[in-house]
Every structure is written in structure tokens, then in C-alpha cells.
Design a protein around this motif. Structure first.
Motif, short mmCIF file in Angstrom:
data_model
loop_
_atom_site.label_atom_id
_atom_site.label_comp_id
_atom_site.label_asym_id
_atom_site.label_seq_id
_atom_site.Cartn_x
_atom_site.Cartn_y
_atom_site.Cartn_z
N ILE A 98 0.88 -1.17 0.00
CA ILE A 98 0.00 0.00 0.00
C ILE A 98 0.92 1.22 0.00
O ILE A 98 1.77 1.35 0.89
N ASP A 99 0.77 2.10 -0.98
CA ASP A 99 1.62 3.29 -1.06
C ASP A 99 1.00 4.51 -0.40
O ASP A 99 1.69 5.34 0.17
N LYS A 100 -0.32 4.63 -0.49
CA LYS A 100 -1.04 5.75 0.11
C LYS A 100 -2.40 5.25 0.58
O LYS A 100 -2.93 4.25 0.11
N VAL A 101 -2.95 6.02 1.52
CA VAL A 101 -4.31 5.77 2.00
C VAL A 101 -5.14 6.99 1.64
O VAL A 101 -4.73 8.12 1.90
N ALA A 147 -3.37 5.24 7.80
CA ALA A 147 -2.13 5.71 7.15
C ALA A 147 -0.99 5.80 8.15
O ALA A 147 0.14 5.38 7.88
N HIS A 148 -1.29 6.33 9.33
CA HIS A 148 -0.28 6.43 10.39
C HIS A 148 0.27 5.05 10.75
O HIS A 148 1.48 4.85 10.83
N GLN A 149 -0.62 4.10 10.97
CA GLN A 149 -0.19 2.76 11.36
C GLN A 149 0.61 2.06 10.26
O GLN A 149 1.52 1.30 10.55
N LEU A 150 0.27 2.36 9.00
CA LEU A 150 1.00 1.76 7.88
C LEU A 150 2.29 2.52 7.55
O LEU A 150 3.09 2.05 6.76
N GLY A 151 2.44 3.72 8.13
CA GLY A 151 3.61 4.55 7.81
C GLY A 151 3.53 5.08 6.38
O GLY A 151 4.53 5.21 5.70
N ARG A 152 2.32 5.43 5.95
CA ARG A 152 2.09 5.91 4.58
C ARG A 152 1.42 7.28 4.62
O ARG A 152 0.87 7.68 5.63
#
Length: 182
Positions: free
Chosen positions: A56-59, A74-79
Motif C-alpha cells: 500500500i503506497d497511500k491511504v 495511514a499512520h499505522q502503515l507509515g504511509r
């Protein structure tokens, strides 16, 4: 959909308000879910789980409750996070997409430089009803050359056909719980 116990636990945090915004509608209010730290954590964790190990590149989040959930995911994925907003809310150059609601038409917009071609985007919102807003969001993402990796929602209202609409577009759809009716 997550296991039955997780879905039930999540539903326990969601308030139903009868006859809002008009008579006959059962409004599923996730603000009670957001207000409880355990409920919010549960929702975000369940939204993340299907994408472990997935690129996943962006949310992207749909206005407005999709901003709360999408930002946390997004925060949890670092995205990075991309807001898809109602018309006239974003400064600068935007792309617009018109869609039909049960009671009229609306327009959503995204910055024209929010995504790069080839990026894989997770589309997030609180509720899937007819799928019109989500479809408009998907079209904006695709117009920017990005790919929708999946769509994830807390609530599905299956009777309104949103899941079928998105799946007919070839999209992966994940929902955390269902409510019957409108």
C-alpha cells in the motif's frame, strides 16, 4: 468480514439514530465508536489486518469520517494520507468527479498531484451504502494513474448494494460489520 465476535464487538460501539436525516432512515453513527479509545483501536486494527504484507503506497479517505479512519490507518502503515473532499474545499488544482446520491447529485475532488501513476491506494470510509461516493473516489484515484488496492469500510448496508457495485468494478471490498436495512 472479521470473525463474528469482532464484528459484534464493533457494532456495540456504533449508535443507531432513527429517522435521521429523514424519516425511515436508520443512521449508523460512528462518532460513538471514535469517542471510545478501545472502539477506535479495534476498528483501526481490524481495518489494517487484511493488508498485512500487502503493498500500500497511500491511504485515501472519503470526507468526512473517512478522514478519521484513513488518517489512523495511514499512520499505522507509515504511509501518506490523501483526502477526497466535497467540492470547493481543497485549495489549488483539483480533479472533480460528479456522482448520484439517493436524493440528488454531489461532487468530490482530489488534488491533481496527490497520487503518482502506479501507486497502490487503500480507499477508506466509515460506511458503504449505495457505493456512489466510493465509486467517485475510485474514479479520481484511477484518473491520477494510481491503482485501488482495496476498499475498506467499517459498516456495510448490504441491502443498498454498494458492495456489489464496487465488486462489479473489479474492486476488492472489505467491511467490518453489517447492519440490515437502510
Amino acid at each position: 468480514m472479521p470473525d463474528t465476535r469482532a464484528a459484534k464487538a464493533l457494532k456495540d460501539y456504533i449508535r443507531t439514530i432513527p429517522d435521521f436525516p429523514k424519516p425511515g432512515i436508520q443512521f449508523r453513527d460512528v462518532t460513538t465508536l471514535f469517542a471510545d479509545p478501545r472502539g477506535l483501536r479495534l476498528a483501526v486494527d481490524l481495518m489494517l489486518h487484511p493488508y498485512a504484507g500487502t503493498r500500500i503506497d497511500k491511504v485515501a479517505g472519503l470526507e468526512a469520517r473517512g478522514f478519521v479512519l484513513g488518517g489512523a490507518v495511514a499512520h499505522q502503515l507509515g504511509r501518506g494520507f490523501v483526502p477526497i473532499r466535497k467540492a470547493g474545499k481543497l485549495p489549488g488544482a483539483v480533479l472533480s468527479e460528479r456522482y448520484t446520491l439517493e436524493y440528488g447529485e454531489a461532487v468530490v475532488e482530489v488534488h491533481d498531484d496527490a497520487l503518482q501513476p502506479g501507486e497502490r491506494v487503500l480507499l477508506v470510509d466509515d460506511l458503504l451504502a449505495t457505493g456512489g461516493t466510493a465509486e467517485a473516489g475510485v474514479r479520481l484515484i484511477e484518473r491520477l494513474g494510481a491503482e485501488v488496492a482495496s476498499c475498506v469500510f467499517v459498516i456495510d448496508l448490504p441491502a443498498l448494494g454498494g458492495r456489489a457495485r464496487l465488486e462489479a468494478m473489479g474492486l476488492d471490498v472489505v467491511t467490518l460489520c453489517e447492519f440490515e436495512g437502510d
